[in-house]
Design an enzyme around this catalytic site. Sequence first.
Site, PDB file in Angstrom:
ATOM      1  N   SER A  19       0.833  -1.208   0.000  1.00  0.00           N
ATOM      2  CA  SER A  19       0.000   0.000   0.000  1.00  0.00           C
ATOM      3  C   SER A  19       0.866   1.255   0.000  1.00  0.00           C
ATOM      4  O   SER A  19       2.063   1.196   0.301  1.00  0.00           O
ATOM      5  CB  SER A  19      -0.915   0.031   1.233  1.00  0.00           C
ATOM      6  N   SER A  66      -7.894   1.161  -3.849  1.00  0.00           N
ATOM      7  CA  SER A  66      -8.040   1.095  -2.393  1.00  0.00           C
ATOM      8  C   SER A  66      -6.685   1.030  -1.700  1.00  0.00           C
ATOM      9  O   SER A  66      -6.534   1.479  -0.562  1.00  0.00           O
ATOM     10  CB  SER A  66      -8.885  -0.122  -1.997  1.00  0.00           C
ATOM     11  N   SER A  67      -5.669   0.502  -2.387  1.00  0.00           N
ATOM     12  CA  SER A  67      -4.333   0.356  -1.800  1.00  0.00           C
ATOM     13  C   SER A  67      -3.560   1.668  -1.748  1.00  0.00           C
ATOM     14  O   SER A  67      -2.563   1.765  -1.028  1.00  0.00           O
ATOM     15  CB  SER A  67      -3.501  -0.663  -2.600  1.00  0.00           C
ATOM     16  N   LYS A  70      -5.098   6.337   0.901  1.00  0.00           N
ATOM     17  CA  LYS A  70      -4.987   6.146   2.343  1.00  0.00           C
ATOM     18  C   LYS A  70      -4.242   7.306   3.007  1.00  0.00           C
ATOM     19  O   LYS A  70      -3.363   7.924   2.399  1.00  0.00           O
ATOM     20  CB  LYS A  70      -4.250   4.839   2.645  1.00  0.00           C
ATOM     21  N   CYS A 104      -4.920  -0.428   8.638  1.00  0.00           N
ATOM     22  CA  CYS A 104      -4.240  -0.899   7.431  1.00  0.00           C
ATOM     23  C   CYS A 104      -2.974  -1.621   7.865  1.00  0.00           C
ATOM     24  O   CYS A 104      -2.033  -0.989   8.344  1.00  0.00           O
ATOM     25  CB  CYS A 104      -3.884   0.252   6.493  1.00  0.00           C
ATOM     26  N   LYS A 278     -14.138  -7.117   5.679  1.00  0.00           N
ATOM     27  CA  LYS A 278     -13.584  -7.556   4.408  1.00  0.00           C
ATOM     28  C   LYS A 278     -14.247  -8.874   3.987  1.00  0.00           C
ATOM     29  O   LYS A 278     -14.716  -9.649   4.823  1.00  0.00           O
ATOM     30  CB  LYS A 278     -12.076  -7.771   4.512  1.00  0.00           C
ATOM     31  N   SER A 309     -11.288  -5.363  -1.116  1.00  0.00           N
ATOM     32  CA  SER A 309     -11.146  -4.174  -0.269  1.00  0.00           C
ATOM     33  C   SER A 309     -11.803  -2.999  -0.965  1.00  0.00           C
ATOM     34  O   SER A 309     -11.540  -2.746  -2.144  1.00  0.00           O
ATOM     35  CB  SER A 309      -9.668  -3.878  -0.020  1.00  0.00           C
ATOM     36  N   HIS A 314      -8.482  -7.130  -4.256  1.00  0.00           N
ATOM     37  CA  HIS A 314      -7.172  -6.547  -3.950  1.00  0.00           C
ATOM     38  C   HIS A 314      -6.107  -7.160  -4.844  1.00  0.00           C
ATOM     39  O   HIS A 314      -6.166  -8.355  -5.179  1.00  0.00           O
ATOM     40  CB  HIS A 314      -6.845  -6.803  -2.479  1.00  0.00           C
ATOM     41  N   MET A 318      -4.388  -7.434   1.783  1.00  0.00           N
ATOM     42  CA  MET A 318      -4.345  -6.422   2.832  1.00  0.00           C
ATOM     43  C   MET A 318      -3.635  -7.018   4.050  1.00  0.00           C
ATOM     44  O   MET A 318      -3.845  -8.194   4.379  1.00  0.00           O
ATOM     45  CB  MET A 318      -5.761  -6.008   3.226  1.00  0.00           C
ATOM     46  N   GLY A 319      -2.832  -6.202   4.719  1.00  0.00           N
ATOM     47  CA  GLY A 319      -2.096  -6.709   5.875  1.00  0.00           C
ATOM     48  C   GLY A 319      -3.004  -7.170   6.997  1.00  0.00           C
ATOM     49  O   GLY A 319      -2.757  -8.198   7.638  1.00  0.00           O
TER      50      GLY A 319
END
Length: 396
Positions: A19, A66-67, A70, A104, A278, A309, A314, A318-319
């Site tokens: 991200s 989405s990544s 932020k 995140c 999610k 996401s 994704h 995501m983490g």
Amino acid sequence: MTYAPQLKIAATYMRGGTSKGVFFKRSELPAAAQQPGAARDRLMLRVIGSPDPYGKQTDGMGGATSSTSKVVILDKSTRANHDVDYLFGQVAIDQAFVDWSGNCGNLTAAVGAFAITQGLIAPERVPADGLCEVRIWQANIEKTIIAQVPMRNGQVQEAGDFELDGVTFPAAEVQVAFIDPAADDDGAGGAMFPTGNVVDEFDVPGFGKLQATFINAGIPTIFVNAKEIGYTGTELQGAINEDAQALARFETLRAHGALQMGLIQSLEEAAARQHTPKIAFVAPPADYTASSGKAIAASEIDLLVRALSMGKLHHAMMGTAAVAIAAAAAVPGTLVNLAAGGGEREQVTFGHPSGTLRVGAAAECQAGQWTVTKAIMSRSARILMDGWVYVPAEQV
């Protein structure tokens, strides 16, 4: 009409994991934006370039995914045994909305480096060489995260040979530990499995009856079997993101799952809660080709996972969803655990659209309730740009 000059605000653009986001020190934000509320949201939207009906975020720092849409706000922590408070905002692309409901996990990897370089860590806690342990309070979900940031000659080490699928170039490895990651204040009453079951059956319009694992760990997540919803688990982004009907069905699934988890009280509330929960679908190992063209063999992984996401599949993982995967895999009988072959396990390697990722978690059952004491993964992070962002004053 008279227009005021643009505001100049100190900021750092960083990559964390797969991200990217704009990082701020809370003390350097305009006074009105130092507190939660409409002024802060307006500022973050304008910085990122939202809402953008064109879906490109051309007039802002966002990357139209989405990544990359932020923001992060950091401050020295007033909590005992913590160095920094970390607040994360997921900025909608085409709507005037910032979701502060979750974390995140990818950008978490960059929090420690930013905190060190910005002087938010007590100097006596920062070694010249070796690993600097940064104790992070994740303010969105009220959890502790510990990052091990490599140091060399008194500076954060960013270059290295650690490779992360979904990131083009190698960098220094940052190990991140999520302590007691099960959510306890997000409508789940403190339970890692909010329904009390590791697998539930629920009815979703357009799908019928589905099996699902609802879990609060890292981030509220709904796991379903790929086969039950018409997929194999080897899909890449185009197979889903270019199918408007499929995306609408996933949003229906997400809304009904959120209701089942107790995160919302009515289906209508799901639209204002885009970041959580999610949706992820799982399958047993299979050969596939990652988005980079890299061949992934079934023998290299324990299971396949694809996750959505902000309404789109994704590009990697995501983490925070990786934490949920680690936690669910460690508990016998969950859909994630069964896709990986079942039994007890402390770590899994899963296949995602960009490649593979190994995650670990320690789970234990006490008085009939499963808990995860720690989930661990490795990421990398680096500063991309440091300086100021400019925002039209009249829009803040």
